[in-house]
Design an enzyme around this catalytic site. Structure first.
Site, PDB file in Angstrom:
ATOM      1  N   ASP A   1       0.843  -1.200   0.000  1.00  0.00           N
ATOM      2  CA  ASP A   1       0.000   0.000   0.000  1.00  0.00           C
ATOM      3  C   ASP A   1       0.878   1.248   0.000  1.00  0.00           C
ATOM      4  OD1 ASP A   1      -2.417  -1.317   0.084  1.00  0.00           O
ATOM      5  OD2 ASP A   1      -2.752  -1.003   2.222  1.00  0.00           O
ATOM      6  N   MET A   2       0.324   2.357  -0.503  1.00  0.00           N
ATOM      7  CA  MET A   2       1.083   3.609  -0.446  1.00  0.00           C
ATOM      8  C   MET A   2       0.516   4.483   0.673  1.00  0.00           C
ATOM      9  SD  MET A   2       3.727   5.011  -1.608  1.00  0.00           S
ATOM     10  CE  MET A   2       4.199   4.323  -3.190  1.00  0.00           C
TER      11      MET A   2
ATOM     12  N   ARG B   1      -1.305  -0.604  -8.599  1.00  0.00           N
ATOM     13  CA  ARG B   1      -2.668  -0.168  -8.291  1.00  0.00           C
ATOM     14  C   ARG B   1      -2.692   1.365  -8.354  1.00  0.00           C
ATOM     15  NH1 ARG B   1      -3.864  -0.641  -2.260  1.00  0.00           N
ATOM     16  NH2 ARG B   1      -3.757  -2.875  -2.610  1.00  0.00           N
TER      17      ARG B   1
ATOM     18  N   GLY C   1      -5.676   8.734  -3.817  1.00  0.00           N
ATOM     19  CA  GLY C   1      -4.900   9.115  -2.636  1.00  0.00           C
ATOM     20  C   GLY C   1      -5.822   9.463  -1.482  1.00  0.00           C
TER      21      GLY C   1
ATOM     22  N   ARG D   1     -11.299   7.205   7.705  1.00  0.00           N
ATOM     23  CA  ARG D   1     -10.888   7.650   6.361  1.00  0.00           C
ATOM     24  C   ARG D   1     -12.022   7.471   5.354  1.00  0.00           C
ATOM     25  NH1 ARG D   1      -5.774   5.610   7.832  1.00  0.00           N
ATOM     26  NH2 ARG D   1      -6.031   3.661   6.707  1.00  0.00           N
TER      27      ARG D   1
HETATM   28  P1  FDA Z   1     -13.793   9.751  -5.562  1.00  0.00           P
HETATM   29  O1  FDA Z   1     -13.421  10.049  -4.156  1.00  0.00           O
HETATM   30  O2  FDA Z   1     -13.708  10.814  -6.576  1.00  0.00           O
HETATM   31  O3  FDA Z   1     -15.227   9.159  -5.568  1.00  0.00           O
HETATM   32  C1  FDA Z   1     -15.920   8.830  -6.772  1.00  0.00           C
HETATM   33  C2  FDA Z   1     -17.310   8.349  -6.396  1.00  0.00           C
HETATM   34  O4  FDA Z   1     -17.161   7.097  -5.733  1.00  0.00           O
HETATM   35  C3  FDA Z   1     -18.016   9.237  -5.376  1.00  0.00           C
HETATM   36  O5  FDA Z   1     -18.788  10.203  -5.990  1.00  0.00           O
HETATM   37  C4  FDA Z   1     -18.851   8.244  -4.629  1.00  0.00           C
HETATM   38  O6  FDA Z   1     -20.019   7.982  -5.373  1.00  0.00           O
HETATM   39  C5  FDA Z   1     -18.024   7.000  -4.637  1.00  0.00           C
HETATM   40  N1  FDA Z   1     -17.205   6.861  -3.400  1.00  0.00           N
HETATM   41  C6  FDA Z   1     -15.897   7.122  -3.249  1.00  0.00           C
HETATM   42  N2  FDA Z   1     -15.481   6.843  -2.010  1.00  0.00           N
HETATM   43  C7  FDA Z   1     -16.574   6.412  -1.364  1.00  0.00           C
HETATM   44  C8  FDA Z   1     -16.808   5.979  -0.047  1.00  0.00           C
HETATM   45  N3  FDA Z   1     -15.845   5.944   0.881  1.00  0.00           N
HETATM   46  N4  FDA Z   1     -18.059   5.600   0.270  1.00  0.00           N
HETATM   47  C9  FDA Z   1     -19.060   5.641  -0.639  1.00  0.00           C
HETATM   48  N5  FDA Z   1     -18.900   6.040  -1.893  1.00  0.00           N
HETATM   49  C10 FDA Z   1     -17.672   6.415  -2.253  1.00  0.00           C
HETATM   50  N6  FDA Z   1      -5.316   5.312  -0.994  1.00  0.00           N
HETATM   51  C11 FDA Z   1      -4.017   5.499  -0.662  1.00  0.00           C
HETATM   52  O7  FDA Z   1      -3.609   6.633  -0.403  1.00  0.00           O
HETATM   53  N7  FDA Z   1      -3.157   4.425  -0.608  1.00  0.00           N
HETATM   54  C12 FDA Z   1      -3.558   3.163  -0.922  1.00  0.00           C
HETATM   55  O8  FDA Z   1      -2.752   2.232  -0.877  1.00  0.00           O
HETATM   56  C13 FDA Z   1      -4.934   2.961  -1.276  1.00  0.00           C
HETATM   57  N8  FDA Z   1      -5.398   1.726  -1.597  1.00  0.00           N
HETATM   58  C14 FDA Z   1      -6.671   1.596  -2.106  1.00  0.00           C
HETATM   59  C15 FDA Z   1      -7.113   0.357  -2.591  1.00  0.00           C
HETATM   60  C16 FDA Z   1      -8.347   0.254  -3.204  1.00  0.00           C
HETATM   61  C17 FDA Z   1      -8.798  -1.060  -3.752  1.00  0.00           C
HETATM   62  C18 FDA Z   1      -9.184   1.407  -3.333  1.00  0.00           C
HETATM   63  C19 FDA Z   1     -10.508   1.336  -4.030  1.00  0.00           C
HETATM   64  C20 FDA Z   1      -8.776   2.604  -2.811  1.00  0.00           C
HETATM   65  C21 FDA Z   1      -7.535   2.722  -2.190  1.00  0.00           C
HETATM   66  N9  FDA Z   1      -7.107   3.924  -1.664  1.00  0.00           N
HETATM   67  C22 FDA Z   1      -5.789   4.075  -1.297  1.00  0.00           C
HETATM   68  C23 FDA Z   1      -8.089   5.031  -1.433  1.00  0.00           C
HETATM   69  C24 FDA Z   1      -8.139   6.006  -2.588  1.00  0.00           C
HETATM   70  O9  FDA Z   1      -6.974   6.779  -2.593  1.00  0.00           O
HETATM   71  C25 FDA Z   1      -9.361   6.949  -2.479  1.00  0.00           C
HETATM   72  O10 FDA Z   1      -9.286   7.656  -1.277  1.00  0.00           O
HETATM   73  C26 FDA Z   1     -10.685   6.251  -2.532  1.00  0.00           C
HETATM   74  O11 FDA Z   1     -10.670   5.187  -3.446  1.00  0.00           O
HETATM   75  C27 FDA Z   1     -11.808   7.216  -2.956  1.00  0.00           C
HETATM   76  O12 FDA Z   1     -11.561   7.719  -4.223  1.00  0.00           O
HETATM   77  P2  FDA Z   1     -12.300   7.265  -5.572  1.00  0.00           P
HETATM   78  O13 FDA Z   1     -11.244   6.905  -6.543  1.00  0.00           O
HETATM   79  O14 FDA Z   1     -13.264   6.191  -5.317  1.00  0.00           O
HETATM   80  O15 FDA Z   1     -12.941   8.561  -6.149  1.00  0.00           O
END
Ligand code: FDA
Length: 310
Positions: A135-136, A187, A191, A291
């Site tokens: 993970d980052m 991946r 962030g 978070r």
């Molecule tokens: P964005 O935040 O723009 O959301 C797009 C849409 O998705 C929103 O409008 C909403 O509909 C939906 N959505 C997003 N988050 C939601 C939530 N919590 N609950 C409900 N709906 C939600 N970060 C990091 O810094 N280091 C890491 O190693 C990882 N690893 C990781 C693994 C995996 C599998 C995922 C999916 C995410 C991560 N992350 C992460 C977290 C990532 O950086 C980010 O904070 C979240 O994925 C939310 O961003 P989105 O890309 O979903 O888009």
């Protein structure tokens, strides 16, 4: 900008000890939407349940406040147990690890303790044909994580260890290109940490645009890419991009967090895309849960409604 302010407000409140105490007592039933459970068996059962819908799991043992070398080693031992348990249950181990929780930055007889423990974990996953994603974390750890990733790919192969790049960091496009010689499995995420403007785009539109650039560049270079987002617009664009460029569905997968956009996870799997859910479990669920609340007001509403129901 508003997103950043919201995130900052939630995380600042959540970090207060009184809030944490109250939350730990009252919020566990709500947290279970995002966290599979407190023990290994719950995590394994969550994977098995998702597999019925054609979705794979990415297991993540939660750990916060792991500080002493003994705690780091114990945490790594628990990840080894998880890998054994997944294998015993007939699941090819796929786990995520934060290097800080296994001792990154701590000297252990001239070697970084995080690197030592990562070797134990990846070695065990490799024994079963499995995979470990590093993970980052927040930006002061980016350099060391990428350096250690390079060492570990050299030792274990890119098919057994991957890492993460964050599109909110200005540096990520350059970092991605600099890893191409490894043919790395990356991946891509937007962030999740609170980062200063000196290192990260403050505006969401820039983060989103950079996200697309990173995914497209990585796929075009012929590498494996994990498109880790719930952003439907981006997911649709990626679908169009791979179609237009003749990129096979085996070269990438969509990844989402356990309990978030379950409908979308299922429909993508039904369309024949590879889909994997990131499944956190463990007793240290509070910071992870905070978070998720900080990511979208919709989740704060979900918690507020749950608490009002008593
Ligand atoms: P964005 O935040 O723009 O959301 C797009 C849409 O998705 C929103 O409008 C909403 O509909 C939906 N959505 C997003 N988050 C939601 C939530 N919590 N609950 C409900 N709906 C939600 N970060 C990091 O810094 N280091 C890491 O190693 C990882 N690893 C990781 C693994 C995996 C599998 C995922 C999916 C995410 C991560 N992350 C992460 C977290 C990532 O950086 C980010 O904070 C979240 O994925 C939310 O961003 P989105 O890309 O979903 O888009």
């Amino acid at each position: 900008m508003i997103d950043q302010l919201y995130r900052k407000a939630v995380l600042t409140v959540a970090e207060r000890p009184q809030v944490e105490k109250l939350a730990r007592d009252k919020m566990w039933p709500l947290a279970q939407r995002f966290v599979a459970g407190e023990d290994i068996q719950s995590a394994i059962s969550a994977v098995q349940e998702l597999q019925k819908d054609g979705i794979q799991g990415n297991l993540d043992l939660l750990g916060e406040f792991i500080d002493s070398p003994e705690q780091c080693n114990e945490f790594a031992d628990n990840v080894l147990k998880l890998i054994d348990a997944a294998h015993a249950a007939g699941i090819k181990p796929y786990v995520s690890v934060k290097l800080s929780s296994v001792g990154q930055g701590k000297d252990d007889g001239g070697t970084d303790l995080g690197l030592k423990n990562a070797r134990r974990i990846i070695g065990k996953a490799k024994e079963y044909g499995g995979f470990v994603c590093l993970d980052m974390e927040d930006h002061p750890r980016t350099d060391i994580t990428l350096e250690q990733f390079r060492v570990l790919v050299g030792e274990f192969g890119a098919e057994h260890v991957g890492t993460v790049l964050q599109s909110y960091l200005y540096r990520s496009l350059k970092d991605r290109a600099g890893l191409d010689d490894l043919k790395p499995n990356i991946r891509m995420v937007k962030g999740a940490y609170l980062e200063p403007e000196t290192v990260a785009y403050p505006d969401k539109a820039d983060v989103d645009q950079n996200y697309r650039r990173l995914v497209y560049a990585h796929l075009k270079a012929g590498n494996s890419c994990n498109v880790a987002t719930h952003d439907e617009k981006i997911i649709d664009d990626v679908k169009r991009f791979v179609l237009a460029h003749g990129i096979s569905k085996d070269q990438f997968e969509f990844q989402m967090l356990y309990g978030i956009r379950r409908d979308l996870q299922k429909s993508l799997a039904a369309e024949g895309y590879r889909v994997r859910a990131y499944i956190p479990y463990g007793r240290d669920w509070y910071a992870y849960f905070s978070r998720r609340i900080a990511e979208t007001p919709r989740n704060a509403m979900f918690v507020a409604r749950g608490m009002l129901k008593g």
